[in-house]
Design a protein around this motif. Sequence first.
Motif, PDB file in Angstrom:
ATOM      1  N   PRO A 626      -2.790   1.829  12.441  1.00  0.00           N
ATOM      2  CA  PRO A 626      -1.584   2.234  13.174  1.00  0.00           C
ATOM      3  C   PRO A 626      -0.653   1.065  13.461  1.00  0.00           C
ATOM      4  O   PRO A 626       0.532   1.262  13.688  1.00  0.00           O
ATOM      5  CB  PRO A 626      -2.138   2.814  14.473  1.00  0.00           C
ATOM      6  CG  PRO A 626      -3.439   2.105  14.669  1.00  0.00           C
ATOM      7  CD  PRO A 626      -3.999   1.857  13.295  1.00  0.00           C
ATOM      8  N   GLU A 627      -1.176  -0.168  13.483  1.00  0.00           N
ATOM      9  CA  GLU A 627      -0.367  -1.314  13.854  1.00  0.00           C
ATOM     10  C   GLU A 627       0.189  -1.997  12.620  1.00  0.00           C
ATOM     11  O   GLU A 627      -0.484  -2.146  11.597  1.00  0.00           O
ATOM     12  CB  GLU A 627      -1.195  -2.308  14.675  1.00  0.00           C
ATOM     13  CG  GLU A 627      -0.370  -3.452  15.250  1.00  0.00           C
ATOM     14  CD  GLU A 627      -1.162  -4.344  16.177  1.00  0.00           C
ATOM     15  OE1 GLU A 627      -1.653  -5.383  15.695  1.00  0.00           O
ATOM     16  OE2 GLU A 627      -1.306  -4.000  17.373  1.00  0.00           O
ATOM     17  N   VAL A 628       1.469  -2.426  12.736  1.00  0.00           N
ATOM     18  CA  VAL A 628       2.160  -3.085  11.629  1.00  0.00           C
ATOM     19  C   VAL A 628       2.745  -4.384  12.155  1.00  0.00           C
ATOM     20  O   VAL A 628       3.327  -4.420  13.237  1.00  0.00           O
ATOM     21  CB  VAL A 628       3.279  -2.190  11.056  1.00  0.00           C
ATOM     22  CG1 VAL A 628       4.032  -2.908   9.948  1.00  0.00           C
ATOM     23  CG2 VAL A 628       2.713  -0.867  10.555  1.00  0.00           C
ATOM     24  N   THR A 629       2.595  -5.435  11.382  1.00  0.00           N
ATOM     25  CA  THR A 629       3.177  -6.737  11.724  1.00  0.00           C
ATOM     26  C   THR A 629       4.098  -7.188  10.595  1.00  0.00           C
ATOM     27  O   THR A 629       4.047  -6.656   9.479  1.00  0.00           O
ATOM     28  CB  THR A 629       2.075  -7.788  11.921  1.00  0.00           C
ATOM     29  OG1 THR A 629       1.405  -7.975  10.663  1.00  0.00           O
ATOM     30  CG2 THR A 629       1.071  -7.343  12.983  1.00  0.00           C
ATOM     31  N   PRO A 630       4.945  -8.179  10.843  1.00  0.00           N
ATOM     32  CA  PRO A 630       5.787  -8.696   9.757  1.00  0.00           C
ATOM     33  C   PRO A 630       4.978  -9.175   8.568  1.00  0.00           C
ATOM     34  O   PRO A 630       5.428  -9.040   7.422  1.00  0.00           O
ATOM     35  CB  PRO A 630       6.553  -9.840  10.430  1.00  0.00           C
ATOM     36  CG  PRO A 630       6.607  -9.463  11.872  1.00  0.00           C
ATOM     37  CD  PRO A 630       5.312  -8.781  12.150  1.00  0.00           C
ATOM     38  N   CYS A 631       3.790  -9.731   8.824  1.00  0.00           N
ATOM     39  CA  CYS A 631       2.960 -10.202   7.713  1.00  0.00           C
ATOM     40  C   CYS A 631       2.501  -9.039   6.847  1.00  0.00           C
ATOM     41  O   CYS A 631       2.521  -9.111   5.615  1.00  0.00           O
ATOM     42  CB  CYS A 631       1.768 -10.977   8.268  1.00  0.00           C
ATOM     43  SG  CYS A 631       0.772 -11.787   6.993  1.00  0.00           S
ATOM     44  N   VAL A 632       2.089  -7.928   7.495  1.00  0.00           N
ATOM     45  CA  VAL A 632       1.679  -6.741   6.734  1.00  0.00           C
ATOM     46  C   VAL A 632       2.852  -6.226   5.904  1.00  0.00           C
ATOM     47  O   VAL A 632       2.706  -5.901   4.718  1.00  0.00           O
ATOM     48  CB  VAL A 632       1.160  -5.651   7.687  1.00  0.00           C
ATOM     49  CG1 VAL A 632       0.995  -4.330   6.944  1.00  0.00           C
ATOM     50  CG2 VAL A 632      -0.152  -6.070   8.326  1.00  0.00           C
ATOM     51  N   ALA A 633       4.023  -6.137   6.527  1.00  0.00           N
ATOM     52  CA  ALA A 633       5.195  -5.623   5.816  1.00  0.00           C
ATOM     53  C   ALA A 633       5.563  -6.520   4.634  1.00  0.00           C
ATOM     54  O   ALA A 633       5.879  -6.042   3.541  1.00  0.00           O
ATOM     55  CB  ALA A 633       6.375  -5.515   6.782  1.00  0.00           C
ATOM     56  N   ALA A 634       5.496  -7.839   4.843  1.00  0.00           N
ATOM     57  CA  ALA A 634       5.826  -8.766   3.757  1.00  0.00           C
ATOM     58  C   ALA A 634       4.860  -8.607   2.599  1.00  0.00           C
ATOM     59  O   ALA A 634       5.252  -8.663   1.422  1.00  0.00           O
ATOM     60  CB  ALA A 634       5.802 -10.198   4.298  1.00  0.00           C
ATOM     61  N   GLY A 635       3.565  -8.422   2.916  1.00  0.00           N
ATOM     62  CA  GLY A 635       2.584  -8.250   1.851  1.00  0.00           C
ATOM     63  C   GLY A 635       2.846  -6.996   1.036  1.00  0.00           C
ATOM     64  O   GLY A 635       2.724  -6.996  -0.199  1.00  0.00           O
ATOM     65  N   LEU A 636       3.199  -5.898   1.713  1.00  0.00           N
ATOM     66  CA  LEU A 636       3.473  -4.659   0.986  1.00  0.00           C
ATOM     67  C   LEU A 636       4.726  -4.783   0.124  1.00  0.00           C
ATOM     68  O   LEU A 636       4.788  -4.238  -0.990  1.00  0.00           O
ATOM     69  CB  LEU A 636       3.652  -3.512   1.985  1.00  0.00           C
ATOM     70  CG  LEU A 636       2.389  -3.076   2.746  1.00  0.00           C
ATOM     71  CD1 LEU A 636       2.746  -2.149   3.895  1.00  0.00           C
ATOM     72  CD2 LEU A 636       1.410  -2.387   1.803  1.00  0.00           C
ATOM     73  N   LEU A 637       5.709  -5.505   0.614  1.00  0.00           N
ATOM     74  CA  LEU A 637       6.946  -5.678  -0.144  1.00  0.00           C
ATOM     75  C   LEU A 637       6.828  -6.716  -1.252  1.00  0.00           C
ATOM     76  O   LEU A 637       7.605  -6.701  -2.213  1.00  0.00           O
ATOM     77  CB  LEU A 637       8.084  -6.097   0.801  1.00  0.00           C
ATOM     78  CG  LEU A 637       8.587  -5.056   1.801  1.00  0.00           C
ATOM     79  CD1 LEU A 637       9.461  -5.718   2.859  1.00  0.00           C
ATOM     80  CD2 LEU A 637       9.373  -3.969   1.074  1.00  0.00           C
ATOM     81  N   GLY A 638       5.862  -7.645  -1.074  1.00  0.00           N
ATOM     82  CA  GLY A 638       5.790  -8.770  -2.001  1.00  0.00           C
ATOM     83  C   GLY A 638       6.929  -9.739  -1.783  1.00  0.00           C
ATOM     84  O   GLY A 638       7.409 -10.364  -2.738  1.00  0.00           O
ATOM     85  N   GLU A 639       7.381  -9.881  -0.543  1.00  0.00           N
ATOM     86  CA  GLU A 639       8.502 -10.748  -0.212  1.00  0.00           C
ATOM     87  C   GLU A 639       8.137 -11.606   0.997  1.00  0.00           C
ATOM     88  O   GLU A 639       7.161 -11.329   1.701  1.00  0.00           O
ATOM     89  CB  GLU A 639       9.747  -9.914   0.114  1.00  0.00           C
ATOM     90  CG  GLU A 639      10.254  -9.063  -1.043  1.00  0.00           C
ATOM     91  CD  GLU A 639      11.510  -8.304  -0.674  1.00  0.00           C
ATOM     92  OE1 GLU A 639      12.082  -8.605   0.408  1.00  0.00           O
ATOM     93  OE2 GLU A 639      11.932  -7.429  -1.440  1.00  0.00           O
ATOM     94  N   PRO A 640       8.908 -12.657   1.261  1.00  0.00           N
ATOM     95  CA  PRO A 640       8.628 -13.508   2.426  1.00  0.00           C
ATOM     96  C   PRO A 640       8.790 -12.733   3.734  1.00  0.00           C
ATOM     97  O   PRO A 640       9.529 -11.752   3.812  1.00  0.00           O
ATOM     98  CB  PRO A 640       9.669 -14.622   2.322  1.00  0.00           C
ATOM     99  CG  PRO A 640      10.112 -14.612   0.896  1.00  0.00           C
ATOM    100  CD  PRO A 640      10.006 -13.197   0.431  1.00  0.00           C
TER     101      PRO A 640
END
Length: 697
Positions: A626-640
Amino acid sequence: MRYQLLGPVTATGPQGPVPVAGPKRRAVLAALLLNANRVVSERQLSNLVWGNDPPASVRGQIQVHVSELRKLVGRDTILRQAPGYLIVVRPGELDLHAFDEAVTLARDELEAGRAESAAERLRVVLDTWRGPALGGVTEPLRALEGPALNERRLSALEDFFDARLAAGRHVHTVGELRQAVGRHPFRERLQVQLMLALHRCGRTPEALQVYADTRARLASEVGIEPGRSLRETHLRLLRDTTEGAAADAPGRAPVADVPVAHVPIGDGPVADVSVVDVPAVDVPGTDVPGPEVPAGVPAAVREGRRALAEQALVPRQLPSDPPLFVGRAEQLERLDALLTPGTPDTPGTPDTPGTPDTPGTPHTPGTPHTPGTSDAPLTTTVVAAIGGGPGVGKTSLAVRWAHRVRDRFPDGQLYVPLRRRGTDGTALDPAEAAAEVLEAFGVPAPRVPAAATPRFGLYRSVLAGRRVLIVLDDAQSAEQVRPLLPGVPGCLVVVTSRTRLDGLVAAEGAWPVTVDLLSDDETREFLARRLGAARVAAEPEAADRLGALCARLPLALAIVAARAAALPHFPLGALAEELRDACGDLDALDSGDPATDLRAAFTRSYRSLGPRAARLYRLLGLHPGPEVTPCVAAGLLGEPVRRARPLLAELSRAHLLTEDAPGRYRRHDLLRAHALELTLAHDTRRTGGPPSSGCSP
């Protein structure tokens, strides 16, 4: 030949109608006919047909149109005379000439006392109009010449009503006058005629109400008082209460004017009434003072006037108060603070320390409360911005609170959906919303300006001086709301939006109120209200599982509760198992009703996102927690990470993520299921598999 300008522009020859093709050719013909038997210069023709932006080849085009018209009406009919052209029109060939001649004869007859003959002549000639003048021509010509022609018709119509009243036909004229007044509410002569007709029918209270309504309309929409004729007629009716209904017989002369000063009232002594004897009272629904009937007028007239005044148009548009509303005590208290004088840190009124049983005393959640116990008008336009995710109950909260405070706004309560109905859910143009409000206050459609700027000006003028509650539901953006904010203090605007309206808070001082998921206790109460407390108490664990599987989202809970209520013999545990076995498939929460379609609600919010934020939303469906962090989002996007942060902020503004702490976001399971549906349909098909989950700064 016969030519018609009083309606669509047409020409008729011996063999029947002559085809005049195209707006410009019809405009050239009409421009010549309006100046029949006179030379119209090429420059005049250019201005009339093309306006201020003629083409470079305008002279050649005029020649072509004149040449084609000559083929239709005869070469000797349209003549070339420097510096332009002339059309020869013989007596009886042009309907406008016939109209003017008939009106002149009718006026002579009316002046000579032959009212019946004048009325009949005017009726016949008015029937020759087949619609607004100059139909089918270019806009410049219609804009320049159309109003003057239509004014001639209106003047003749007023002459017709004068003749009818002079002939004693007031009973049969009231209906036609009401229609004319409805179409032309600012024609004071029509209002006077309607007042006289009603008075002579023995309906004086209604005649007085016509004046009150007209005065209020003129003040609120134009900012002026009634003209002398209307004021004098009103005063005369207030004084003349002895004239009874008369038979509707031909030849009856109009009632003579009653002397201004001494008016016999019933069988009593003569009453001496002057203008200063008439006190002013408020016209309901406006801030415009209206005249009260003098004390000497019979009680029947007085009571009729008062009753009709109380029926002045006041819009009451709020949807019904949600009968099964649950919880939201914190949000209701925050909204109450907007209207409670003395509440610190809230807009509206100056801070004043609260005392027991006085405005300013804090409200205890869960107890009955009448917010803003003072009925003093607001010192500013108050705006509440209710935000929250799809299906969380923003509209229910807004409507519930609006019903709680509606008595503070006696001049009207408006409900304006800012999103069109249907699966696409496109945003309503604010100018259209303004038109709906103007219609609610009785402004006729022809009086609503077509251009947005003057329309918003009229909107603010109508609201000025009124205490009105306006609910703007499902706003797309602050830009959609701003033109609909009243321009002067006294009104309350409640806006709901699935997008956080930070701009409205920053620039207009809107008071933000966020609606989140229900608590566990509120979820149990929600189900108990719909299914009965006994059924929920019999299976408390199953009820809790249903609440969890619905993510404590009110829309999802309502759909499940509706199914459970329709199947009273089904155990709640069985329904919970069905939901669990669906493994998050949103089809299990399909209500079959577009108005409560959970997937559609989520999709509307998703479509408001930019392309990159929409991609991140889809990819978050692959993240199991349920929890999302900028690091998780960056990993899914493949971006910094630095590129992921603004996208997370956009999802948070759309209430598709909730930021509980800096850099810590959450979303409920139903949004994750929706995102997973989308990413499986879009992203994995394109990439051949889920993206990586690495994190880089």
